[in-house]
Structures are given as C-alpha cells and as structure tokens.
Scaffold this active site. Structure first.
Site, mmCIF file in Angstrom:
data_model
loop_
_atom_site.group_PDB
_atom_site.id
_atom_site.type_symbol
_atom_site.label_atom_id
_atom_site.label_comp_id
_atom_site.label_asym_id
_atom_site.label_seq_id
_atom_site.Cartn_x
_atom_site.Cartn_y
_atom_site.Cartn_z
ATOM 1 N N ASP A 22 21.837 -45.703 15.883
ATOM 2 C CA ASP A 22 22.581 -45.151 17.134
ATOM 3 C C ASP A 22 22.220 -46.380 18.182
ATOM 4 O O ASP A 22 21.060 -46.424 18.847
ATOM 5 C CB ASP A 22 21.691 -44.060 17.532
ATOM 6 C CG ASP A 22 22.064 -43.590 18.799
ATOM 7 O OD1 ASP A 22 22.934 -44.056 19.507
ATOM 8 O OD2 ASP A 22 21.772 -42.340 19.238
ATOM 9 N N HIS A 137 13.934 -37.641 32.429
ATOM 10 C CA HIS A 137 15.356 -36.904 32.313
ATOM 11 C C HIS A 137 15.410 -35.644 31.626
ATOM 12 O O HIS A 137 16.476 -34.887 31.710
ATOM 13 C CB HIS A 137 16.074 -37.715 31.242
ATOM 14 C CG HIS A 137 16.257 -39.268 31.708
ATOM 15 N ND1 HIS A 137 16.994 -39.457 33.050
ATOM 16 C CD2 HIS A 137 15.998 -40.265 31.297
ATOM 17 C CE1 HIS A 137 17.034 -40.628 33.006
ATOM 18 N NE2 HIS A 137 16.410 -41.395 32.318
ATOM 19 N N ASP A 174 11.397 -45.828 37.634
ATOM 20 C CA ASP A 174 12.212 -46.358 36.652
ATOM 21 C C ASP A 174 13.573 -46.626 37.309
ATOM 22 O O ASP A 174 14.147 -46.019 38.191
ATOM 23 C CB ASP A 174 12.187 -44.870 35.787
ATOM 24 C CG ASP A 174 13.018 -45.278 34.561
ATOM 25 O OD1 ASP A 174 12.452 -45.281 33.443
ATOM 26 O OD2 ASP A 174 14.240 -45.299 34.462
ATOM 27 N N HIS A 176 16.217 -45.622 36.171
ATOM 28 C CA HIS A 176 17.413 -44.253 36.088
ATOM 29 C C HIS A 176 16.943 -43.328 36.988
ATOM 30 O O HIS A 176 15.601 -43.074 37.039
ATOM 31 C CB HIS A 176 17.208 -43.823 34.457
ATOM 32 C CG HIS A 176 17.835 -44.899 33.514
ATOM 33 N ND1 HIS A 176 16.962 -45.653 32.770
ATOM 34 C CD2 HIS A 176 19.029 -45.286 33.057
ATOM 35 C CE1 HIS A 176 17.577 -46.507 31.899
ATOM 36 N NE2 HIS A 176 18.790 -45.935 32.195
ATOM 37 N N ASP A 267 12.065 -50.356 33.359
ATOM 38 C CA ASP A 267 13.506 -50.952 33.067
ATOM 39 C C ASP A 267 14.249 -51.367 34.497
ATOM 40 O O ASP A 267 15.188 -51.695 34.253
ATOM 41 C CB ASP A 267 14.247 -49.783 32.570
ATOM 42 C CG ASP A 267 14.067 -48.348 32.889
ATOM 43 O OD1 ASP A 267 13.457 -48.343 34.092
ATOM 44 O OD2 ASP A 267 14.552 -47.548 32.304
ATOM 45 N N TYR A 307 12.489 -51.400 28.541
ATOM 46 C CA TYR A 307 13.054 -51.989 27.115
ATOM 47 C C TYR A 307 13.165 -53.447 27.006
ATOM 48 O O TYR A 307 13.321 -53.592 25.711
ATOM 49 C CB TYR A 307 14.410 -51.321 27.113
ATOM 50 C CG TYR A 307 14.370 -49.811 27.606
ATOM 51 C CD1 TYR A 307 13.863 -48.970 26.451
ATOM 52 C CD2 TYR A 307 14.764 -49.145 28.525
ATOM 53 C CE1 TYR A 307 13.495 -47.586 26.791
ATOM 54 C CE2 TYR A 307 14.645 -48.126 28.757
ATOM 55 C CZ TYR A 307 14.037 -47.135 28.088
ATOM 56 O OH TYR A 307 13.790 -45.716 28.197
HETATM 57 N N1 Q9C Z 1 26.385 -43.625 27.468
HETATM 58 C C1 Q9C Z 1 14.816 -43.799 29.988
HETATM 59 O O1 Q9C Z 1 14.724 -44.877 30.670
HETATM 60 N N2 Q9C Z 1 21.617 -44.286 28.221
HETATM 61 N N3 Q9C Z 1 15.897 -43.152 29.726
HETATM 62 C C2 Q9C Z 1 22.704 -43.153 27.699
HETATM 63 C C3 Q9C Z 1 25.174 -43.161 27.367
HETATM 64 C C4 Q9C Z 1 20.254 -43.493 28.204
HETATM 65 C C5 Q9C Z 1 16.964 -44.089 29.662
HETATM 66 C C6 Q9C Z 1 23.856 -43.922 27.574
HETATM 67 C C7 Q9C Z 1 19.313 -44.031 28.897
HETATM 68 C C8 Q9C Z 1 18.042 -43.299 28.922
HETATM 69 C C9 Q9C Z 1 13.340 -42.943 30.109
HETATM 70 ZN ZN ZN Z 2 14.796 -45.605 32.655
#
Ligand code: Q9C
Ligand code: ZN
Length: 681
Positions: A22, A137, A174, A176, A267, A307
């Site tokens: 994935d 999230h 973070d 996001h 990140d 990451y």
């Molecule tokens: N097209 C944290 O950093 N990306 N979560 C999804 C979908 C998910 C990040 C992209 C990134 C989640 C805790």
């Molecule tokens: Zn994040």
C-alpha cells in the site's frame, strides 16, 4: 517544584506494521520508533531522562473520546487473518490493521496517560512519549491517516477529568491537520487547539474546508480552535517561528493553560516526503523552549507523524534535549518569513480578532492569498513514468537530506558548558539562590586595573566604579570561555557595567551582541558599527537619542495589576532578537525599573532561546531583590512566576504595532501582515 524529564518508550509498539502493499501507508514503519530511540541513546539522552513505563489504556479511558462501536471494531481485528484485516482497513482513509494493532494502540493511549500522570503528579516536570500508532487524525467513530485512537485527545479529556483541569492547550505541529482532534474539541472552550498544516488551498490531504483559518470553533468553543494553513510547501524555520510569535504564543499566554500537550509530528521537518517543508531539527528545540514557559512548565510531548527517519530522529533528540533544560542551539537560515506564510498569519489573526484581546485592535482584512493564486497552474501532470521519476528523485532527496543533516547537526551542536548559571552573588546569596547556581569570587583589584587601563579607560573614570567591575568581568569571562552558560553580576552602575561588557565581548570577537536595557540607563553604548543592537525599555521617551536600526527605544510602563509585558516580548522584542541572531545577550536592569519582576523573568527566560542560551545579566545594586527570580529564569529548571497575564490596552497594542511598522523592513521577523509598499525577497 517538579524537576526531571520523563521518557516513555516501549518496543512492543513496533509490532504494528503493514502486511501488504500500500503505497499510501508504507511510510508509517516500526523503525520510526526504534530509530528515534536509538538516536536518543546515541546522544546519551535516554539515561538523563526518567524512564516511565507505558501501560495499556483502559476501555473506559478510550471511551472518553471514542464510540463503543469504534472500540469494538478495533478489538475485533486482533484475531483476523490478513485478508480480513485488509478488508476492514479499506473502510478507512489511510489506515492499516495488523493483529497487534489494537494492543499497540492501547499502549499508545496508555503511554500518553502515563505521561500526563507523571507530569500532573509532579514526578517530573515534563516529558515525551514515543508512540505508534499516532492519534490526531482519529475521530470518535473512525480510524484515519495512520491513527486508530486519538492519544492526545484522550490525554486531554483524562487530565480534565482526573485533575479537574479547566484550560488545556494542544499544540499540533505535525504537518497534517489533526482534524480528528479539531472535531473532538470544536465546541469545548476548555481545550485550545492549535494546528498548522500543509494545505495548499485545500489540495493537500485531508483536503477539508474546515482545515482553513476561518474554522475557529463552534458554539461555546468559538475562538478555541486555531488553524494556520500553509498554502505553499518549503516553509522553514523563520515561518514556524513567525507563526509562534504572531499567532500561537500571544493567544496561548492569554489563555494561560494549566497543561500543554503537543501533538508532536515531525513530518513538518526537512526531508519529510509528506510535508515537503524545510524546517531543520533545531527549530523544534526553539518551539519546545517557548512552550516550556507556559503552564508552569507542565509539558507533555506525544509523537504523531514524521517519516524521514534521520530528520525524525534528530528532531526528537532536539525536543528531548530542550525538555531536559540544555541550552538551545542557534537557529539557522535567513530570518524572514515568506510572503505566503505572512498571508496565512494575517488571515488567522483577522479570523480570531473577535475572540482574543491581544488581537482586538488588529486591522481586519482577509487576503485572497495573492501570492499563491498561481498554484493552480503548476499542478503536475501525473502519468506513470513521471511518477517513477518522482520516486527516484524522492529517494535521492532522502539520501541528500541524510547527508545534509549529518553535517548540519555537527555544525549546530556544541558542548554544553559544565555549569549553567554563575553569579558573584551578594551577602548571604547562598541561602536564596536556586540550586545549581555557582557562586564565584570577583576579579581582584590589580587584574581589573590592568584590564580597564588597557581597554576601557574612556568609560571608567572613577576608582570606585572601576572596582565595581570585578563581578562583571569574572562572570563574563566564564561565559566567553564557555565554562558557564549564563550568569548574573551585581553592580552599583549597571549601565556602565553593560557598556564595558559589550565592548569586552566585541573585543573577544563577537559580531553581534544584543543588549536589552530595563530602567534608567545613563550610558548607552555606541551602536554605530552594528556589532550591537540595543533595545532600551524605558519609561519616558528619550529625547537625546533617536531610534535607528541598532538602537530601539521602547517606552513601556507595566500594568500594575498584572503582566501585560508578554505582548511586547512576543510581538516585538523576540522577533527583533531572532532577526538579529546575536552571539550573546546582555540584559541590564537599572534603577527605577518600569517592569515588574514577572515581566523581567519572562524576558530573561525567553531570551535564553538566543545565542546558544548565553545571557549575561547585570543588576543595579538597588534592584538586587530581583536576583533570585532572575537566577531561576536563567537556570531554567523551574519556571519563575510570570504573574497574572493581563491583556494589553489599546494604547499598548498600538505602540507595538507602530514599532513593528517602523522596523519590519530591517527586522523581518516582525512581519505579520502584508501591507502595500512592503518590498520582499
Ligand atoms: N491520498 C500522520 O502524519 N495520506 N498521518 C493519505 C491519501 C495520509 C499522515 C493520502 C497521511 C497520514 C499522523
Ligand atoms: Zn502528519
């Protein structure tokens, strides 16, 4: 007061991992945890922390935030085979289950709660929990974005319930948006949630309208949700610092939390494939240092994303090192926020104007983000071969950043001086000075005479002032030789001591000395060669000297009822100081001081963020009652009382605004709004 830093790490949380292919989820790897911990070990930080064990969060604790259905769903995955796990995972946006996921997620929750308990019970002052899976999230009834249970949100609810807390600040650095945390607290005025996040005008995941700056909370919670969207990638140290100076910190100090919890994703650091930002690890030392000044130092840092393993590990280390009270490394990079960052900052300030007194007199104009309209044109066309190519560039970039960081950390890290704070003290000082302050003997008469006649004869005319420099010279020398990090000297003439000290440092080779003067200063050193910057905080307008780039007079009389000075420190003094990037900070407190003891200690504590925490404080003999509190602020192991925060009056806010307008071309960290005629790089 509590001391020590807790570290929570449990290898069991590395069991949760992706079992199939994935490309979206494959960055959330167990090594994120084990590598960070190894990095902490290699810096010898693990042994300096108090080890606190993780535990499983109870069902009841998880239900503080989540629905029973969500808990039962998660529980049911423990016995599933791979095919079933994959099917359940597909019900969510970017989540994967492993048979160990439920157990790990309960440990992640429990680790966060153990940290809250250790801090609230006074076992430690602050701490960090390294956890997987992350949490911010995750929503009441859904896993999302690598998160199953919302660790930080549960920790906040738990702290409210168990310790009766009424004001908790959550800082989500973070990259996001923690939309899960926002949903949980959006109607709750007892939890102030701040998040900055890559947004790119809603194009970046999770691509929600409610991640924008105008989502300020709902109902009773209006004003307690702060979103700072980044509409461009490549944000760096200066953008993050500007966000703290001009958005988070003024609101946080006005909120006056009883506990601060960080949703600590890295990140947002350089090299991260998700964030695409440019901030280097030491920025997290600065962010941590700022937050340590709130809530009496009660700070719980809980891991979220991050990451790029090397970037993540170094940033974790910077955070923990700062929690432990080590000096803060000098921030690198050009100290000027970019236009897009300033636009976002201006927008969120305007959106929150109705709810925060520190923003009450803002000019309110929302911007249409003129700087970033063109982003619509530069969307990459994604055919498969272009994707392959970007994969290759990404890998190259990962390695490049690794090499960059290897060198970068060698450049910014420095040996910690064996002694934090030194003073020559005064009669009986040993009884009231905090622990760990070293008392040293003053320089003797003959030595002083030799020094003065050689270099400072024009400044020192009288025999008795000459002798008074014994304290100044000995403390300063210890700072210059890096035997001590900072120190306090007493003097019958603080102004003279400061002038001599500045020249002594410049002679030693320092290129930039920041001088902050408080009270009546008879003598202002000559600022013409740019090797010093004087910020003179005086009560009356000084007629004989007009402001220029290197001499700034700030007329201020502190509110008698409380500490309104924090607004000047955050809105003006710190941005100027960070723009200047001094090698040493000199704070001189003269007679008739116009600031209270709490304002001065806040100033000193925050100035430790500069010049590798080298601060030389000289206090006029008449103000010697400040000694103990200033020593506490310099040692930094306890937070001196900063007093009751009172919002600044309109007059004060306008004063800061006028100064900002006057100086923001020269000292660019002052910029927090986009006005016509401002030229930029
Ligand atoms: N097209 C944290 O950093 N990306 N979560 C999804 C979908 C998910 C990040 C992209 C990134 C989640 C805790
Ligand atoms: Zn994040």
């Amino acid at each position: 007061m509590a001391s020590g830093t807790a570290l929570i790490y449990d290898e069991e949380m590395t069991a949760h991992k992706l079992l199939w292919n994935d490309p979206i989820c494959d960055i959330e790897v167990p090594e994120r945890l084990s590598f960070s911990y190894e990095q902490l070990r290699s810096y010898h930080l693990v042994e300096r922390c108090v080890h606190v064990p993780a535990r499983e969060g109870s069902e009841e604790e998880i239900l503080l935030v989540h629905s029973l259905e969500h808990l039962e769903m998660a529980k049911s995955t423990q016995t599933m085979n791979e095919e079933e796990l994959k099917r359940v995972s597909e019900n969510y946006d970017a989540f994967f289950f492993h048979p160990s996921t439920y157990h790990c997620a309960r440990l992640a929750v429990g680790a966060a709660l153990q940290l809250v308990d250790a801090v609230m019970a006074g076992k430690v002052r602050n701490g960090m929990a390294l956890v997987r899976p992350p949490g911010h999230h995750s929503q009441r009834n859904a896993a999302n974005g690598f998160c199953l249970f919302n660790n930080v949100a549960i920790a906040a609810e738990y702290a409210k319930l168990k310790y009766g807390l009424q004001r908790i600040l959550i800082v989500d650095w973070d990259v996001h948006h923690g939309q899960g945390t926002q949903y949980i607290f959006e109607e709750d005025p007892s939890v102030l949630y701040f998040s900055w996040h890559r947004y790119e005008h809603q194009e970046f995941w999770p691509s929600l309208k409610e991640s924008d700056y105008d989502a300020v909370g709902l109902g009773k919670g209006k004003g307690f949700n702060i979103n700072l969207p980044w509409n461009k990638v490549g944000m760096g140290n200066s953008d993050y610092l500007a966000a703290f100076f001009h958005v988070l910190l003024p609101m946080a100090f006005e909120f006056d939390p009883e506990l601060v919890i960080v949703s600590s994703g890295y990140d947002s650091g350089i090299g991260d494939p998700e964030g695409q930002m440019n901030a280097t690890p030491e920025v997290f030392a600065h962010l941590t240092h700022f937050l340590m000044q709130l809530a009496n130092g009660k700070l719980c840092v809980i891991l979220e994303g991050g990451y790029h393993l090397k970037s993540l590990g170094e940033s974790v280390c910077m955070t923990v090192k700062t929690l432990l009270g080590d000096p803060v490394p000098q921030i690198t990079g050009e100290m000027a926020p970019c236009l897009s960052a300033v636009e976002s900052i201006q927008n969120v300030r305007a959106a929150h104007k109705p709810y925060w007194k520190c923003l009450a007199y803002e000019d309110t104009s929302f911007l249409q983000n003129l700087s970033t309209k063109s982003h619509l044109l530069k969307k990459a066309n994604s055919n498969p071969s272009a994707e392959d190519e970007s994969q290759i560039t990404n890998n190259n970039n990962t390695v490049k950043v690794e090499r960059f960081l290897e060198l970068h950390m060698k450049n910014i890290l420095f040996p910690v001086p064996p002694i934090k704070t030194a003073t020559t003290g005064s009669e009986g000082s040993e009884y009231f000075l905090p622990e760990h302050v070293q008392l040293v003997k003053e320089m003797d008469e003959t030595e002083i005479k030799v020094l003065v006649s050689g270099f400072y004869a024009d400044l020192v005319k009288e025999e008795k002032t000459l002798l008074s420099l014994g304290s100044t010279f000995v403390i300063l020398d210890k700072i210059l030789k890096k035997e001590v990090c900072n120190g306090i000297a007493a003097s019958p003439t603080a102004a003279l001591s400061a002038a001599v000290a500045v020249r002594h440092c410049v002679r030693f080779g320092f290129q930039r000395v920041l001088c902050v003067f408080v009270g009546d200063m008879q003598m202002i050193p000559n600022t013409e060669d740019g090797k010093m910057l004087v910020i003179n905080i005086c009560e009356k307008e000084q007629s004989r000297k007009t402001s220029c780039k290197h001499y700034i007079s700030l007329n201020w009389k502190e509110d008698a009822g409380g500490n309104d000075f924090f607004s000047a420190v955050l809105g003006f003094i710190l941005p100027v100081a960070y723009s200047y990037q001094p090698n040493l900070t000199v704070v001189a407190v003269g007679p008739n001081r116009n600031l209270g003891i709490s304002g001065i200690s806040l100033l000193v504590a925050l100035l430790r963020g500069l010049a590798e925490s080298r601060v030389f404080v000289v206090i006029e003999d008449t103000e010697i009652s400040l000694m103990q509190t200033v020593a506490e602020a310099l040692v930094g192991t306890s937070t001196p009382p900063f007093g009751i925060y009172v919002p600044p009056t309109q007059e004060k806010v306008n004063k800061i605004k006028a100064l900002r307008d006057q100086f923001q071309q020269e000292w660019k960290m002052l910029q927090c709004s986009v006005k016509d005629g401002i030229s930029r790089n």
